[in-house]
Scaffold this motif. Structure first.
Motif, PDB file in Angstrom:
ATOM      1  N   THR A 234       0.843  -1.200   0.000  1.00  0.00           N
ATOM      2  CA  THR A 234       0.000   0.000   0.000  1.00  0.00           C
ATOM      3  C   THR A 234       0.875   1.245   0.000  1.00  0.00           C
TER       4      THR A 234
ATOM      5  N   GLU B 226       0.705   5.858  -0.073  1.00  0.00           N
ATOM      6  CA  GLU B 226      -0.055   7.093   0.097  1.00  0.00           C
ATOM      7  C   GLU B 226       0.105   7.924  -1.162  1.00  0.00           C
TER       8      GLU B 226
ATOM      9  N   THR C 141      -4.962   6.322   0.523  1.00  0.00           N
ATOM     10  CA  THR C 141      -4.192   5.096   0.666  1.00  0.00           C
ATOM     11  C   THR C 141      -4.642   4.132  -0.418  1.00  0.00           C
TER      12      THR C 141
END
Length: 223
Positions: free
Chosen positions: A48, A50, A55
């Motif tokens: 994951t 940002e 996200t």
């Protein structure tokens, strides 16, 4: 370099590689790409990042290239070849899941360094694995169907962007819905589930918009 800039570069590289493999190997290259991209997407999705204040998972770009590949097949060779490619990707995804599940059952040697890392990548929860498989099959089949319908209604080359964006953006919405329902519904509060669903689709929507110029380029190959 920020994630946002790197993401755009990464998308351009991915879509450029799809057009390159098609230019070099023709229809067979797209079949290979679809099988490969389904595997890589399910590895990258474990990471994951940002980006744009959201996200997101990293696998959305390479997953989106599979939709570009099936759209090229649909545009140049018809929906039957596109359907075959969808089933190839589905079989590849199932094969990877089964083989890696079995591989993780082996007891690692005392000096093994890879087992824990492989378990992190491939020992996914059954709901997530099922959601990924169902979302791929349902959304890709729908993409092939709606692209063919749009091609019947808007056959001229000037409407190529409508066929591409219309089929992919709607299919990616279906993909996000099926995956989030199967994998996460009931696991999170409703507002959190909705945020996950919306974030997933927004990123996939952007990917779908970015692939349009590459379809125009690919259409010029192998006339």
């Amino acid at each position: 370099m920020t994630n946002e800039i790197l993401w755009i570069i990464f998308a351009i590289v991915n879509f450029s590689m799809v057009t390159f493999i098609y230019r070099t190997f023709g229809k067979q290259g797209l079949f290979v790409w679809i099988g490969m991209s389904t595997v890589i997407a399910n590895i990258q999705v474990t990471k994951t990042i940002e980006m744009f204040g959201l996200t997101a998972t990293l696998g959305n770009i390479i997953y989106g290239t599979a939709f570009l590949a099936t759209d090229i097949l649909n545009e140049k060779y018809g929906k039957e070849d596109a359907k075959r490619a969808v089933w190839l990707g589905f079989f590849t995804l199932i094969s990877m899941t089964v083989m890696m599940k079995i591989a993780l059952l082996f007891t690692p040697a005392p000096d093994d360094f890879a087992h824990d890392a492989l378990a992190t990548l491939f020992d996914v929860m059954p709901r997530v694995a099922l959601g990924s498989l169902l979302a791929y099959l349902v959304s890709q089949y729908f993409d092939v169907w709606i692209y063919a319908k749009l091609k019947e209604k808007f056959p001229q080359d000037k409407w190529l962007w409508v066929r591409n964006n219309g089929s992919t953006m709607i299919s990616q919405l279906l993909d996000s819905l099926v995956f989030c329902l199967v994998a996460f519904y009931g696991e999170f509060p409703a507002n959190v589930w909705l945020e996950v669903f919306m974030t997933t689709y927004i990123i996939k929507f952007l990917v779908a918009a970015l692939d349009t110029p590459f379809l125009y380029v690919a259409k010029k190959f192998h006339q």
